[in-house]
Design a protein around this motif. Structure first.
Motif, PDB file in Angstrom:
ATOM      1  N   LEU A  15       2.503  18.575   1.670  1.00 46.13           N
ATOM      2  CA  LEU A  15       1.613  17.850   2.576  1.00 46.13           C
ATOM      3  C   LEU A  15       1.593  16.358   2.247  1.00 46.13           C
ATOM      4  CD1 LEU A  15      -1.399  20.334   2.832  1.00 46.13           C
ATOM      5  CD2 LEU A  15       0.375  19.908   4.548  1.00 46.13           C
ATOM      6  N   GLY A  16       1.609  16.049   0.947  1.00 47.11           N
ATOM      7  CA  GLY A  16       1.592  14.650   0.525  1.00 47.11           C
ATOM      8  C   GLY A  16       2.835  13.905   0.972  1.00 47.11           C
ATOM      9  N   TRP A  17       3.997  14.482   0.750  1.00 47.32           N
ATOM     10  CA  TRP A  17       5.238  13.822   1.135  1.00 47.32           C
ATOM     11  C   TRP A  17       5.432  13.815   2.641  1.00 47.32           C
ATOM     12  CZ3 TRP A  17       8.279  10.552  -1.271  1.00 47.32           C
ATOM     13  CH2 TRP A  17       8.160  10.458  -2.663  1.00 47.32           C
ATOM     14  N   TYR A  18       4.899  14.816   3.313  1.00 45.66           N
ATOM     15  CA  TYR A  18       4.934  14.804   4.778  1.00 45.66           C
ATOM     16  C   TYR A  18       4.150  13.602   5.307  1.00 45.66           C
ATOM     17  CZ  TYR A  18       3.894  16.009   9.622  1.00 45.66           C
ATOM     18  OH  TYR A  18       3.742  15.965  10.987  1.00 45.66           O
ATOM     19  N   THR A  19       2.982  13.341   4.706  1.00 44.70           N
ATOM     20  CA  THR A  19       2.159  12.196   5.109  1.00 44.70           C
ATOM     21  C   THR A  19       2.878  10.887   4.830  1.00 44.70           C
ATOM     22  OG1 THR A  19       0.134  13.445   4.664  1.00 44.70           O
ATOM     23  CG2 THR A  19      -0.060  11.052   4.775  1.00 44.70           C
TER      24      THR A  19
ATOM     25  N   GLY B  87       0.795  -1.226   0.000  1.00 44.23           N
ATOM     26  CA  GLY B  87       0.000   0.000   0.000  1.00 44.23           C
ATOM     27  C   GLY B  87       0.824   1.271   0.000  1.00 44.23           C
ATOM     28  N   LYS B  88       2.106   1.189   0.395  1.00 44.38           N
ATOM     29  CA  LYS B  88       2.951   2.387   0.422  1.00 44.38           C
ATOM     30  C   LYS B  88       3.196   2.909  -0.998  1.00 44.38           C
ATOM     31  CE  LYS B  88       4.490   4.284   3.312  1.00 44.38           C
ATOM     32  NZ  LYS B  88       4.103   5.537   4.004  1.00 44.38           N
TER      33      LYS B  88
ATOM     34  N   SER C  10       7.792   2.715  12.024  1.00 43.66           N
ATOM     35  CA  SER C  10       9.116   2.200  12.379  1.00 43.66           C
ATOM     36  C   SER C  10       9.404   2.284  13.869  1.00 43.66           C
ATOM     37  CB  SER C  10      10.193   2.968  11.606  1.00 43.66           C
ATOM     38  OG  SER C  10      10.315   4.301  12.081  1.00 43.66           O
ATOM     39  N   ARG C  11       8.652   3.139  14.586  1.00 45.47           N
ATOM     40  CA  ARG C  11       8.908   3.292  16.020  1.00 45.47           C
ATOM     41  C   ARG C  11       8.383   2.112  16.842  1.00 45.47           C
ATOM     42  NH1 ARG C  11       8.236   8.982  14.809  1.00 45.47           N
ATOM     43  NH2 ARG C  11       5.975   8.853  15.048  1.00 45.47           N
TER      44      ARG C  11
ATOM     45  N   GLN D 269       5.840  10.662   7.349  1.00 49.55           N
ATOM     46  CA  GLN D 269       5.391  10.593   8.741  1.00 49.55           C
ATOM     47  C   GLN D 269       4.778   9.232   9.067  1.00 49.55           C
ATOM     48  OE1 GLN D 269       2.024  10.690  10.086  1.00 49.55           O
ATOM     49  NE2 GLN D 269       2.684  10.962  12.207  1.00 49.55           N
ATOM     50  N   THR D 270       3.980   8.663   8.154  1.00 49.71           N
ATOM     51  CA  THR D 270       3.360   7.359   8.410  1.00 49.71           C
ATOM     52  C   THR D 270       4.408   6.251   8.467  1.00 49.71           C
ATOM     53  OG1 THR D 270       2.898   7.176   6.024  1.00 49.71           O
ATOM     54  CG2 THR D 270       1.117   7.950   7.434  1.00 49.71           C
TER      55      THR D 270
END
Length: 365
Positions: A133-137, A71-72, A146-147, A140-141
């Motif tokens: 905004l798109g690349w931030y999403t 899905g990524k 990964s955390r 960020q996801t």
């Protein structure tokens, strides 16, 4: 324990131990428990459970459960397609404006440059906002995922290893103490009532007095049940009943898919126009749309991002977990408890007689 909103906060697992098949009702929702003990939720599927994107790694010793990178690539494609489509529309507007004003400016090129000089900065800034905004999403996801290290299920030791959000040290607990459920609760959006379905598992924490919860949204109740059976079958059944790890999304999988589509189109019928949202090989028009879509998405860039997402999600485990994950001689494998053996036999007979999961509680109470 994960302090998240949801009806799971009302679970009093320490004082009110659930039973497999138990249904607990809450305001605006209810939860159906699959364990403890880790009992089958239905008759076992003879040919396994197919592929699953919740499996990050699986072998004879352990299985890692988390969120794979499926899905990524589509997430990147969707954002880049919208941005590039916007760029094409803006470019067309500039060219059309220059063509209409070329006589006034003394030539097409001068008119185009004048339009870019006057409006290019404003329009470019407008396009940069959704791009940012798109690349931030996207980033960020991936970083959020990964955390949280995967949950590792060791079938030879019959134990589970997890890392909660606050404690970087691993916690290892007996597999038979795992609590699992699927919950459904209703929410109000302001204009409609929507139902949310969640698959969850709870593991005793290091103190033994509380639980750490792992939850993820699922589409329907049956999907949550399948998620449980994927884990339970790995821990309790023979390999022929296991699910398989879904294929990773990467540049190689993109190339393989593209070659398959190309070969299918070459060997099939080739009408000029035939609409199909699911089959790029339906016509020349569809194949043109398939290639245009991927070109506008910058070809392999989405799959390169998917590879990065997969890499950062599979963080290394500490040395003590690596040692715990090593295979041990078969004569040292942990065995199911006598209580689980009896309850499993009763559950299998119950399902063979036509019983359901929601009536299983009477047998194990």
């Amino acid at each position: 324990m994960a302090k998240e909103q949801g009806i799971e906060l009302d679970f009093n697992l320490s004082d009110q131990r659930p039973l497999a098949g138990e249904v607990r009702a809450y305001p605006l929702g209810e939860a159906l428990f699959f364990s403890p003990k880790p009992l089958p939720s239905a008759s076992v599927i003879p040919n396994g459970l197919g592929e699953s994107n919740q499996i990050l790694e699986i072998n004879e010793t352990y299985m890692d459960v988390g969120q794979a990178n499926q899905g990524k690539a589509f997430q990147v494609q969707l954002i880049m397609f919208c941005i590039m489509l916007g760029v094409m529309v803006v470019t067309f507007i500039f060219f059309a404006g220059a063509f209409a004003a070329n006589e006034r400016f003394g030539g097409f090129l001068k008119a185009l440059l004048a339009g870019v000089r006057d409006d290019g900065l404003i329009i470019g800034s407008i396009l940069l906002i959704p791009l940012f905004l798109g690349w931030y999403t996207i980033i960020q996801t991936s970083l959020k995922k990964s955390r949280q290290k995967p949950i590792r299920f060791n079938r030879q030791r019959r134990e589970v290893c997890y890392f909660d959000e606050c404690n970087k040290k691993p916690t290892i607990i007996p597999w038979e103490e795992t609590v699992s459920w699927v919950s459904m609760h209703k929410g109000f959006t302001g204009s409609a009532i929507v139902s949310n379905v969640t698959f969850g598992m709870a593991f005793p924490d290091s103190t033994g007095k509380d639980y750490w919860m792992f939850k993820r949204p699922v589409g329907i109740m049956e999907e949550g049940q399948r998620s449980w059976e994927i884990i339970r079958c790995y821990m309790e059944e023979e390999p022929e009943y296991w699910a398989q790890k879904a294929k990773d999304e990467n540049r190689q999988s993109f190339d393989e898919s593209r070659l398959q589509i190309k070969q299918k189109f070459k060997n099939g019928s080739k009408p000029i126009f035939a609409m199909s949202m699911s089959d790029p090989t339906a016509s020349y028009f569809n194949m043109f749309g398939y290639y245009m879509f991927n070109i506008l998405c910058l070809w392999k860039l989405p799959y390169l991002v998917s590879e990065w997402d997969s890499k950062i999600s599979m963080a290394k485990f500490p040395k003590e977990v690596d040692e715990w994950s090593k295979a041990i001689p078969k004569e040292e494998w942990a065995k199911p408890s006598e209580e689980l053996r009896k309850q499993k036999a009763a559950a299998e007979a119950h399902y063979a007689a036509g019983g359901s999961l929601t009536t299983l509680q009477k047998l194990v109470a």
